[in-house]
Motif scaffolding. Structure first.
Motif, PDB file in Angstrom:
ATOM      1  N   HIS A  89       3.368  -1.774   0.482  1.00  0.00           N
ATOM      2  CA  HIS A  89       3.549  -3.144   0.027  1.00  0.00           C
ATOM      3  C   HIS A  89       2.183  -3.808  -0.097  1.00  0.00           C
ATOM      4  O   HIS A  89       1.334  -3.640   0.753  1.00  0.00           O
ATOM      5  N   ALA A  90       1.956  -4.548  -1.177  1.00  0.00           N
ATOM      6  CA  ALA A  90       0.733  -5.347  -1.288  1.00  0.00           C
ATOM      7  C   ALA A  90       1.091  -6.735  -1.782  1.00  0.00           C
ATOM      8  O   ALA A  90       1.974  -6.899  -2.629  1.00  0.00           O
ATOM      9  N   HIS A  91       0.408  -7.759  -1.259  1.00  0.00           N
ATOM     10  CA  HIS A  91       0.641  -9.147  -1.665  1.00  0.00           C
ATOM     11  C   HIS A  91      -0.304  -9.444  -2.826  1.00  0.00           C
ATOM     12  O   HIS A  91      -1.518  -9.489  -2.644  1.00  0.00           O
ATOM     13  N   CYS A  97       4.678  -9.804  -5.014  1.00  0.00           N
ATOM     14  CA  CYS A  97       4.387  -8.625  -4.206  1.00  0.00           C
ATOM     15  C   CYS A  97       4.580  -7.417  -5.106  1.00  0.00           C
ATOM     16  O   CYS A  97       5.399  -7.435  -6.025  1.00  0.00           O
TER      17      CYS A  97
HETATM   18 NI    NI Z   1       3.995  -9.494  -0.161  1.00  0.00          NI
END
Ligand code: NI
Length: 149
Positions: A89-91, A97
């Motif tokens: 997961h990356a913001h 996201c």
């Molecule tokens: Ni995120």
């Protein structure tokens, strides 16, 4: 026999379609659409016909402000923990996201799960890359599909 279809689309999509046609060298819209349809139908056949074991990379972008979407997506992965090998997961921004999940299972199960994930409201740009795992055989051709724009 030829059938005539009338298609409605917004200006932005129409402009993107025009530039795609130019880029790919299509002479007219009908030919471009026929070709895309054939490709889509061929890919569906490929994946439906194969119930074989596979690994897949599923990726999508989603709005984490969308009501309960984050927890719905996590719940879905827990419901399929036997299939979910790993998730990253990356913001990306305040809203967005990006997630990629490595899945493993029969191609039919993996595709059903992937489709369920990308069909959630607030999920965009769903893609899946399926790689068949045929034991004792040379690697078969994989399938790369856009599930949702
Ligand atoms: Ni995120």
């Amino acid at each position: 026999m030829m059938q005539r279809l009338t298609i409605s689309m917004d200006d932005e999509l129409a402009a993107a379609f025009e530039s795609l046609m130019v880029r790919k060298g299509y002479a007219n819209r009908s030919e471009a659409i026929r070709d895309m349809l054939r490709r889509e139908l061929g890919e569906m056949e490929l994946t439906v016909a194969a119930g074989q074991p596979c690994v897949a990379v599923l990726s999508y972008i989603y709005d984490h402000h969308e009501r309960q979407l984050s927890s719905r997506l996590t719940d879905l992965q827990h419901d399929h923990h036997d299939m979910t090998v790993a998730t990253m997961h990356a913001h990306l921004s305040h809203e967005d996201c990006i997630e990629t999940a490595i899945l493993r299972g029969s191609s039919a199960e993996v595709e059903r799960f992937a489709q369920e994930v990308v069909a959630q409201t607030g999920v965009r740009h769903g893609h899946i890359h399926l790689v068949p795992l045929a034991a004792g055989q040379p690697p078969a051709v994989g399938a790369y599909r856009r599930l949702r724009s």
